[in-house]
Motif scaffolding. Structure first.
Motif, PDB file in Angstrom:
ATOM      1  N   MET A 252       0.831  -1.199   0.000  1.00 44.66           N
ATOM      2  CA  MET A 252       0.000   0.000   0.000  1.00 44.66           C
ATOM      3  C   MET A 252       0.871   1.256   0.000  1.00 44.66           C
ATOM      4  O   MET A 252       0.552   2.249  -0.674  1.00 44.66           O
ATOM      5  CB  MET A 252      -0.915   0.008   1.226  1.00 44.66           C
ATOM      6  N   ALA A 253       1.975   1.226   0.742  1.00 44.88           N
ATOM      7  CA  ALA A 253       2.880   2.378   0.767  1.00 44.88           C
ATOM      8  C   ALA A 253       3.452   2.627  -0.630  1.00 44.88           C
ATOM      9  O   ALA A 253       3.590   3.787  -1.059  1.00 44.88           O
ATOM     10  CB  ALA A 253       4.004   2.131   1.774  1.00 44.88           C
TER      11      ALA A 253
ATOM     12  N   ALA B  23       2.784   5.997  -2.863  1.00 45.94           N
ATOM     13  CA  ALA B  23       3.913   6.749  -3.407  1.00 45.94           C
ATOM     14  C   ALA B  23       3.747   6.946  -4.912  1.00 45.94           C
ATOM     15  O   ALA B  23       4.009   8.027  -5.449  1.00 45.94           O
ATOM     16  CB  ALA B  23       5.217   6.026  -3.093  1.00 45.94           C
ATOM     17  N   MET B  24       3.314   5.888  -5.590  1.00 43.03           N
ATOM     18  CA  MET B  24       3.037   6.002  -7.025  1.00 43.03           C
ATOM     19  C   MET B  24       1.993   7.072  -7.298  1.00 43.03           C
ATOM     20  O   MET B  24       2.145   7.910  -8.197  1.00 43.03           O
ATOM     21  CB  MET B  24       2.541   4.661  -7.577  1.00 43.03           C
ATOM     22  N   ALA B  25       0.908   7.031  -6.503  1.00 45.29           N
ATOM     23  CA  ALA B  25      -0.185   7.979  -6.711  1.00 45.29           C
ATOM     24  C   ALA B  25       0.282   9.419  -6.509  1.00 45.29           C
ATOM     25  O   ALA B  25      -0.108  10.325  -7.256  1.00 45.29           O
ATOM     26  CB  ALA B  25      -1.331   7.664  -5.754  1.00 45.29           C
ATOM     27  N   ASP B  26       1.135   9.638  -5.514  1.00 48.52           N
ATOM     28  CA  ASP B  26       1.639  10.995  -5.243  1.00 48.52           C
ATOM     29  C   ASP B  26       2.538  11.490  -6.368  1.00 48.52           C
ATOM     30  O   ASP B  26       2.547  12.683  -6.698  1.00 48.52           O
ATOM     31  CB  ASP B  26       2.408  11.018  -3.926  1.00 48.52           C
ATOM     32  N   LEU B  27       3.312  10.579  -6.950  1.00 54.45           N
ATOM     33  CA  LEU B  27       4.295  10.982  -7.951  1.00 54.45           C
ATOM     34  C   LEU B  27       3.720  11.062  -9.363  1.00 54.45           C
ATOM     35  O   LEU B  27       4.195  11.864 -10.177  1.00 54.45           O
ATOM     36  CB  LEU B  27       5.464   9.991  -7.950  1.00 54.45           C
TER      37      LEU B  27
ATOM     38  N   SER C 107      10.047   3.799 -11.586  1.00 53.52           N
ATOM     39  CA  SER C 107      10.051   2.892 -10.441  1.00 53.52           C
ATOM     40  C   SER C 107      11.163   3.264  -9.453  1.00 53.52           C
ATOM     41  O   SER C 107      11.036   3.033  -8.247  1.00 53.52           O
ATOM     42  CB  SER C 107      10.222   1.439 -10.913  1.00 53.52           C
ATOM     43  N   SER C 108      12.236   3.855  -9.939  1.00 49.18           N
ATOM     44  CA  SER C 108      13.310   4.305  -9.044  1.00 49.18           C
ATOM     45  C   SER C 108      12.822   5.445  -8.153  1.00 49.18           C
ATOM     46  O   SER C 108      13.138   5.500  -6.959  1.00 49.18           O
ATOM     47  CB  SER C 108      14.521   4.761  -9.860  1.00 49.18           C
ATOM     48  N   ASP C 109      12.010   6.333  -8.737  1.00 43.97           N
ATOM     49  CA  ASP C 109      11.464   7.443  -7.952  1.00 43.97           C
ATOM     50  C   ASP C 109      10.504   6.931  -6.886  1.00 43.97           C
ATOM     51  O   ASP C 109      10.474   7.455  -5.763  1.00 43.97           O
ATOM     52  CB  ASP C 109      10.743   8.429  -8.866  1.00 43.97           C
ATOM     53  N   VAL C 110       9.729   5.909  -7.229  1.00 45.85           N
ATOM     54  CA  VAL C 110       8.793   5.339  -6.256  1.00 45.85           C
ATOM     55  C   VAL C 110       9.570   4.700  -5.108  1.00 45.85           C
ATOM     56  O   VAL C 110       9.224   4.878  -3.929  1.00 45.85           O
ATOM     57  CB  VAL C 110       7.867   4.307  -6.923  1.00 45.85           C
ATOM     58  N   ALA C 111      10.619   3.961  -5.449  1.00 41.84           N
ATOM     59  CA  ALA C 111      11.435   3.324  -4.419  1.00 41.84           C
ATOM     60  C   ALA C 111      12.033   4.369  -3.484  1.00 41.84           C
ATOM     61  O   ALA C 111      12.037   4.210  -2.257  1.00 41.84           O
ATOM     62  CB  ALA C 111      12.537   2.495  -5.069  1.00 41.84           C
ATOM     63  N   GLU C 112      12.522   5.449  -4.075  1.00 40.64           N
ATOM     64  CA  GLU C 112      13.099   6.524  -3.250  1.00 40.64           C
ATOM     65  C   GLU C 112      12.039   7.131  -2.330  1.00 40.64           C
ATOM     66  O   GLU C 112      12.312   7.432  -1.167  1.00 40.64           O
ATOM     67  CB  GLU C 112      13.685   7.604  -4.157  1.00 40.64           C
ATOM     68  N   ARG C 113      10.803   7.285  -2.849  1.00 45.03           N
ATOM     69  CA  ARG C 113       9.742   7.893  -2.044  1.00 45.03           C
ATOM     70  C   ARG C 113       9.406   7.031  -0.823  1.00 45.03           C
ATOM     71  O   ARG C 113       9.054   7.556   0.233  1.00 45.03           O
ATOM     72  CB  ARG C 113       8.497   8.099  -2.913  1.00 45.03           C
TER      73      ARG C 113
ATOM     74  N   GLY D  96      11.568   5.215   0.719  1.00 44.26           N
ATOM     75  CA  GLY D  96      12.765   5.090   1.525  1.00 44.26           C
ATOM     76  C   GLY D  96      13.590   3.853   1.246  1.00 44.26           C
ATOM     77  O   GLY D  96      14.293   3.359   2.135  1.00 44.26           O
ATOM     78  N   LYS D  97      13.555   3.361   0.010  1.00 40.66           N
ATOM     79  CA  LYS D  97      14.325   2.168  -0.345  1.00 40.66           C
ATOM     80  C   LYS D  97      15.126   2.409  -1.611  1.00 40.66           C
ATOM     81  O   LYS D  97      14.800   3.298  -2.416  1.00 40.66           O
ATOM     82  CB  LYS D  97      13.396   0.971  -0.560  1.00 40.66           C
ATOM     83  N   LYS D  98      16.170   1.586  -1.773  1.00 36.65           N
ATOM     84  CA  LYS D  98      16.896   1.582  -3.024  1.00 36.65           C
ATOM     85  C   LYS D  98      16.072   0.806  -4.053  1.00 36.65           C
ATOM     86  O   LYS D  98      15.247  -0.035  -3.686  1.00 36.65           O
ATOM     87  CB  LYS D  98      18.263   0.915  -2.836  1.00 36.65           C
ATOM     88  N   PRO D  99      16.257   1.072  -5.335  1.00 30.24           N
ATOM     89  CA  PRO D  99      15.453   0.396  -6.363  1.00 30.24           C
ATOM     90  C   PRO D  99      15.437  -1.124  -6.235  1.00 30.24           C
ATOM     91  O   PRO D  99      14.383  -1.747  -6.360  1.00 30.24           O
ATOM     92  CB  PRO D  99      16.115   0.850  -7.674  1.00 30.24           C
ATOM     93  N   ASN D 100      16.606  -1.730  -5.953  1.00 32.02           N
ATOM     94  CA  ASN D 100      16.642  -3.194  -5.846  1.00 32.02           C
ATOM     95  C   ASN D 100      15.922  -3.692  -4.603  1.00 32.02           C
ATOM     96  O   ASN D 100      15.428  -4.822  -4.565  1.00 32.02           O
ATOM     97  CB  ASN D 100      18.092  -3.691  -5.871  1.00 32.02           C
ATOM     98  N   GLU D 101      15.829  -2.856  -3.569  1.00 33.91           N
ATOM     99  CA  GLU D 101      15.145  -3.252  -2.338  1.00 33.91           C
ATOM    100  C   GLU D 101      13.619  -3.235  -2.500  1.00 33.91           C
ATOM    101  O   GLU D 101      12.896  -3.900  -1.755  1.00 33.91           O
ATOM    102  CB  GLU D 101      15.542  -2.329  -1.185  1.00 33.91           C
ATOM    103  N   ALA D 102      13.132  -2.463  -3.467  1.00 32.93           N
ATOM    104  CA  ALA D 102      11.684  -2.380  -3.697  1.00 32.93           C
ATOM    105  C   ALA D 102      11.214  -3.343  -4.782  1.00 32.93           C
ATOM    106  O   ALA D 102      10.026  -3.396  -5.092  1.00 32.93           O
ATOM    107  CB  ALA D 102      11.300  -0.956  -4.091  1.00 32.93           C
ATOM    108  N   THR D 103      12.135  -4.134  -5.320  1.00 31.52           N
ATOM    109  CA  THR D 103      11.784  -5.032  -6.427  1.00 31.52           C
ATOM    110  C   THR D 103      10.737  -6.061  -6.029  1.00 31.52           C
ATOM    111  O   THR D 103       9.803  -6.353  -6.788  1.00 31.52           O
ATOM    112  CB  THR D 103      13.044  -5.753  -6.945  1.00 31.52           C
ATOM    113  N   ASP D 104      10.874  -6.619  -4.825  1.00 31.59           N
ATOM    114  CA  ASP D 104       9.928  -7.644  -4.383  1.00 31.59           C
ATOM    115  C   ASP D 104       8.515  -7.067  -4.250  1.00 31.59           C
ATOM    116  O   ASP D 104       7.543  -7.689  -4.701  1.00 31.59           O
ATOM    117  CB  ASP D 104      10.380  -8.240  -3.049  1.00 31.59           C
ATOM    118  N   THR D 105       8.414  -5.900  -3.642  1.00 31.94           N
ATOM    119  CA  THR D 105       7.101  -5.253  -3.488  1.00 31.94           C
ATOM    120  C   THR D 105       6.491  -4.950  -4.852  1.00 31.94           C
ATOM    121  O   THR D 105       5.307  -5.199  -5.097  1.00 31.94           O
ATOM    122  CB  THR D 105       7.234  -3.945  -2.690  1.00 31.94           C
ATOM    123  N   ARG D 106       7.307  -4.416  -5.728  1.00 37.70           N
ATOM    124  CA  ARG D 106       6.842  -4.109  -7.087  1.00 37.70           C
ATOM    125  C   ARG D 106       6.366  -5.381  -7.786  1.00 37.70           C
ATOM    126  O   ARG D 106       5.307  -5.396  -8.432  1.00 37.70           O
ATOM    127  CB  ARG D 106       7.982  -3.467  -7.876  1.00 37.70           C
TER     128      ARG D 106
END
Length: 368
Positions: A294-295, A299-303, A312-318, A320-330
């Motif tokens: 949901m977070a 973040a996607m909706a805000d951006l 997707s890198s901007d979403v990860a940054e929003r 608080g994660k590095k792009p590779n750290e948000a891969t699983d959630t994505r």
């Protein structure tokens, strides 16, 4: 005058457009031989994109070919319902049961005596029930449709799939169509015993084209309140190819209009249509989505603003994660069918107006 638009999930519209490739391929498959690839289909897509309506259309095609249609849903014990209720009812229609034997006959005041036969029988399975039903048919077959696959018990899905495969191996005329949200279909194809379904025809339903959406709105409205061309254009723009919204916008505009639907009528119902989309589609789609996902969505909706997609890198940054750290959630959101990746490094929402819903307070209308 009755409103001809039908913004109800699963209700077939009075005018159909699009999806012709699926319908035509299925019809050809029924005319073929046992094991035709088009007799095994899996259909996935977002909520309200038209999966249940398409299932109904496929059922109608099968019935027109003389096939028996057995309908199941993932929201019940589908195998037990088929074994205990649905198939026995069809068998009874085709061959009324004979459970009594005549033991005496009498005329002119005499009576007829019968005796109930107690014939033991083995516990039926889905396979034996299907063979009993198929044995009563000549030149046709049996179609099983399973809707809401994402809600189904995995064991039920496996049993239906394995039974279908066994019947195909025995040259029986059977067809199977399963439909559900994308993550449910992906889970289905990973179940033990269902790997053969990976070779089935798979269709992911996307938005209607503008031409198809306009044809639906125009033809449906013509049943009593013709729609002006500019009003139809605006309705198509609001609906964004989403079949449920096509029906909803038409329904609301029809209720407001006089003898014909004008652009002003469509403009007046736009906000209500989007709000109804939120309560009927967005809220159920987000039910059960974990906090981390949901977070990511918020973040996607805000951006994203009014853009079609976002980095997707901007979403990860929003979040608080590095792009590779948000891969699983994505990846999990992709599996759920809530987002898609239109290009490398980009993500977008699959449901129209989901960004607006996430940026709002997500509350449904309260009435006193």
């Amino acid at each position: 005058m009755r409103n001809p638009f039908r913004p109800t999930f699963g209700a077939s519209p009075y005018h159909w457009a699009g999806r012709s490739v699926v319908l035509e391929e299925f019809a050809r498959g029924l005319d073929g031989y046992p094991g035709e690839p088009s007799r095994s289909m899996v259909i996935d897509g977002a909520r309200g994109i038209g999966k249940t309506v398409l299932l109904t259309e496929l059922e109608d095609i099968a019935a027109q070919h003389g096939w028996i249609v057995l309908r199941a849903t993932g929201r019940e014990d589908s195998v037990r319902t088929l074994i205990d209720t649905t198939i026995p009812a069809k068998i009874a229609e085709l061959a009324p049961p004979a459970g009594r034997a005549v033991t005496a006959v009498q005329f002119s005041g005499f009576r007829v005596d019968t005796e109930l036969l107690d014939v033991p029988s083995p516990t039926p399975t889905l396979g034996t029930r299907m063979r009993d039903l198929l044995g009563l048919l000549r030149g046709t077959g049996v179609l099983i449709t399973v809707d809401e696959v994402q809600d189904a018990d995995p064991d039920n899905l496996s049993e239906i799939a394995l039974t279908h495969q066994d019947l195909i191996r025995d040259e029986q005329h059977v067809a199977l169509v399963m439909a559900g949200l994308t993550h449910g279909i992906n889970r289905l194809l990973d179940l033990p015993g269902t790997t053969f379904l990976r070779r089935a025809r798979r269709f992911e339903l996307g938005p209607l084209t503008d031409d198809d959406a306009r044809a639906i709105i125009t033809a449906t409205a013509a049943k009593g309140k013709p729609i002006d061309a500019d009003a139809a254009d605006l309705a198509v723009e609001i609906a964004r190819g989403y079949p449920y919204l096509v029906q909803l916008v038409g329904y609301l505009a029809w209720n407001r209009a006089g003898s014909r639907i004008t652009r002003a009528d469509v403009e007046a119902v736009c906000a209500e249509a989007v709000q109804t989309m939120g309560s009927q589609v967005h809220a159920p789609s987000l039910k059960g989505v974990p906090p981390a996902q949901m977070a990511y969505l918020r973040a996607m909706a805000d951006l994203i603003g009014d853009a079609a997609d976002v980095s997707s890198s901007d979403v990860a940054e929003r979040v608080g994660k590095k792009p590779n750290e948000a891969t699983d959630t994505r990846g999990k959101l992709l599996d759920r069918g809530l987002i898609e990746a239109p290009a490398w490094g980009r993500v977008s929402f699959t449901l129209p107006y989901l960004a607006e819903f996430l940026r709002s307070d997500n509350r449904t209308t309260r009435v006193s």
